[in-house]
Design an enzyme around this catalytic site. Structure first.
Site, short mmCIF file in Angstrom:
data_model
loop_
_atom_site.label_atom_id
_atom_site.label_comp_id
_atom_site.label_asym_id
_atom_site.label_seq_id
_atom_site.Cartn_x
_atom_site.Cartn_y
_atom_site.Cartn_z
N ASP A 1 2.62 5.05 -5.70
CA ASP A 1 2.06 6.25 -5.15
C ASP A 1 2.73 7.50 -5.48
O ASP A 1 3.55 7.99 -4.68
CB ASP A 1 1.46 6.44 -3.93
CG ASP A 1 0.70 7.77 -3.79
OD1 ASP A 1 0.67 8.47 -4.68
OD2 ASP A 1 0.03 7.98 -2.35
N HIS B 1 -9.29 4.74 -2.26
CA HIS B 1 -8.44 4.69 -0.70
C HIS B 1 -9.46 5.13 0.28
O HIS B 1 -10.67 5.77 -0.15
CB HIS B 1 -7.26 5.47 -1.22
CG HIS B 1 -6.07 4.47 -1.58
ND1 HIS B 1 -4.92 4.21 -0.91
CD2 HIS B 1 -6.09 3.96 -2.48
CE1 HIS B 1 -4.25 3.51 -1.69
NE2 HIS B 1 -4.99 3.13 -2.82
N ASP C 1 0.82 -1.15 -0.01
CA ASP C 1 -0.12 0.05 -0.04
C ASP C 1 1.10 1.23 0.02
O ASP C 1 1.67 1.36 0.83
CB ASP C 1 -0.73 -0.16 1.31
CG ASP C 1 -1.88 0.74 1.27
OD1 ASP C 1 -2.58 1.48 0.24
OD2 ASP C 1 -2.54 1.24 2.46
N ASN D 1 -10.31 0.14 -0.10
CA ASN D 1 -9.34 0.07 1.15
C ASN D 1 -10.09 0.51 2.52
O ASN D 1 -10.49 1.55 2.51
CB ASN D 1 -8.35 1.01 0.79
CG ASN D 1 -7.20 0.50 -0.28
OD1 ASN D 1 -7.66 -0.28 -1.05
ND2 ASN D 1 -6.16 1.43 -0.62
N ILE D 2 -9.90 -0.45 3.42
CA ILE D 2 -10.55 -0.05 4.65
C ILE D 2 -9.41 -0.39 5.75
O ILE D 2 -8.86 -1.56 5.82
CB ILE D 2 -11.70 -0.97 4.92
CG1 ILE D 2 -12.69 -0.38 3.89
CG2 ILE D 2 -12.25 -0.90 6.39
CD1 ILE D 2 -13.98 -1.55 3.93
N GLY E 1 -7.80 8.15 7.32
CA GLY E 1 -7.88 8.31 8.54
C GLY E 1 -9.09 8.33 9.32
O GLY E 1 -10.11 8.07 8.52
ZN LIG Z 1 -4.41 4.88 0.77
#
Ligand SMILES: [Zn+2]
Length: 334
Positions: free
Chosen positions: A117, A235, A95, A278-279, A192
């Site tokens: 990323d 995400h 990730d 995504n969790i 977050g």
């Molecule tokens: Zn992410």
């Protein structure tokens, strides 16, 4: 020593994503840092017959050690078999890889999927770095997730949030030039447990609870139109369940105004070309809530198994709920 993910019994995301896009559901991508999370993820995937992506972030590597995490993922495949899953559909995914070197080391180390990323770099540099990672990863049949657009964080100004969205006019060129296998986009999700400030939200007049701004489905639609059938990733898609926030706060925590993405919106996204969601925060909240409650109710307990067991059960319940009621990936494993 290099090892192929295939030797470890892992799979890449290619076939999984193609089926998910066609079938109108999304694959869960759950982050893990420790054994209890991993057990809960594997148990939930086995019981719901869902393919699953195990995600390792840079922070997880720093916390738990990359070697240990790799072998834990390998162990997860064997554990899934032991639980009765004959051909586990488990991906080990990096990730937010932030450099070629990190992605390469994960490919060499047995990961079946990596994310590069480079979304904070200027467009042409993002293309260049992503392409470099794809060139290396594809040699080993490892799939690559890239990112265009910047996810809004809690510190971001409301006024600049819109300009961070992925620009639909860039996606065709980006995918063509980089040959990435999936694309993470920014349509208003955020990392977050504090995804929005109270000022960015409205209040439900009946309950007085904060209602976050809706995701930019128009941007998602425009991207889908440009890239029909191409796997899209979201995400920062925890919903920050109020019951866990309340559980934390009721037993000594202090998480004021924690807020996530409503599950109805994620369900809607999962039915589109979004095929990976995504969790991470929700698992943290479930675990912390359960531990806080257990210790508050049992002040004499000091054996970690006594409070990690209910924490694991709470996480498993949460993962199953996401798989069945939000992502729709239950029953989709071969
Ligand atoms: Zn992410």
């Amino acid at each position: 020593m290099k090892v192929s993910f295939k030797e470890l019994g892992l799979v890449n995301t290619r076939e999984m994503f193609a089926k998910a896009v066609k079938g109108g559901y999304a694959i869960p991508a759950f982050n893990f840092n420790n054994m209890e999370q991993l057990q809960a993820i594997v148990q939930a995937a086995v019981e719901t017959k869902s393919p699953v992506i195990l995600q390792v972030s840079k922070g997880a590597r720093n916390y738990a050690n990359q070697t240990l995490l790799r072998y834990m993922a390998q162990g997860a495949v064997e554990y899934a078999k032991e639980l009765g899953w004959k051909k586990p559909q488990i991906v080990l995914h990096l990730d937010h890889g932030d450099s070629y070197e990190l992605c390469k080391s994960c490919v060499d180390f047995g990961f079946s999927s990596v994310m590069i990323d480079a979304s904070s770099l200027p467009y042409e540099e993002n293309v260049k770095l992503t392409r470099k990672v794809v060139n290396y990863a594809h040699k080993y049949d490892v799939t690559v997730e890239a990112e265009l657009g910047v996810l809004a964080g809690v510190e971001d100004e409301v006024s600049s949030a819109v300009s961070h969205y992925t620009k639909p006019e860039e996606v065709i060129d980006f995918v063509k030039k980089t040959k990435c296998d999936s694309l993470a986009i920014s349509i208003g999700t955020s990392h977050g447990a504090y995804k929005f400030t109270p000022e960015q939200c409205t209040r439900d007049p009946k309950t007085g609870k904060l209602v976050p701004p809706p995701l930019a489905f128009d941007v998602l639609k425009a991207i889908e139109k440009k890239l029909p059938g191409f796997p899209i990733v979201l995400h920062g898609s925890s919903s920050v369940p109020q019951e866990y926030v309340d559980m934390c706060n009721q037993f000594g925590g202090n998480l004021p105004n924690a807020i996530g993405i409503p599950e109805e919106q994620l369900r809607k996204a999962a039915k589109s070309a979004v095929c990976k969601i995504n969790i991470d925060s929700d698992s943290r909240l479930a675990m912390t809530g359960a531990i806080r409650r257990h210790l508050a109710e049992n002040p004499g307990h000091f054996d970690p198994r006594q409070y990690l067991k209910p924490a694991r059960e709470e996480m498993k319940k949460m993962y199953e709920h996401k798989i069945i009621n939000v992502l729709g990936s239950n029953g989709k494993a071969r």
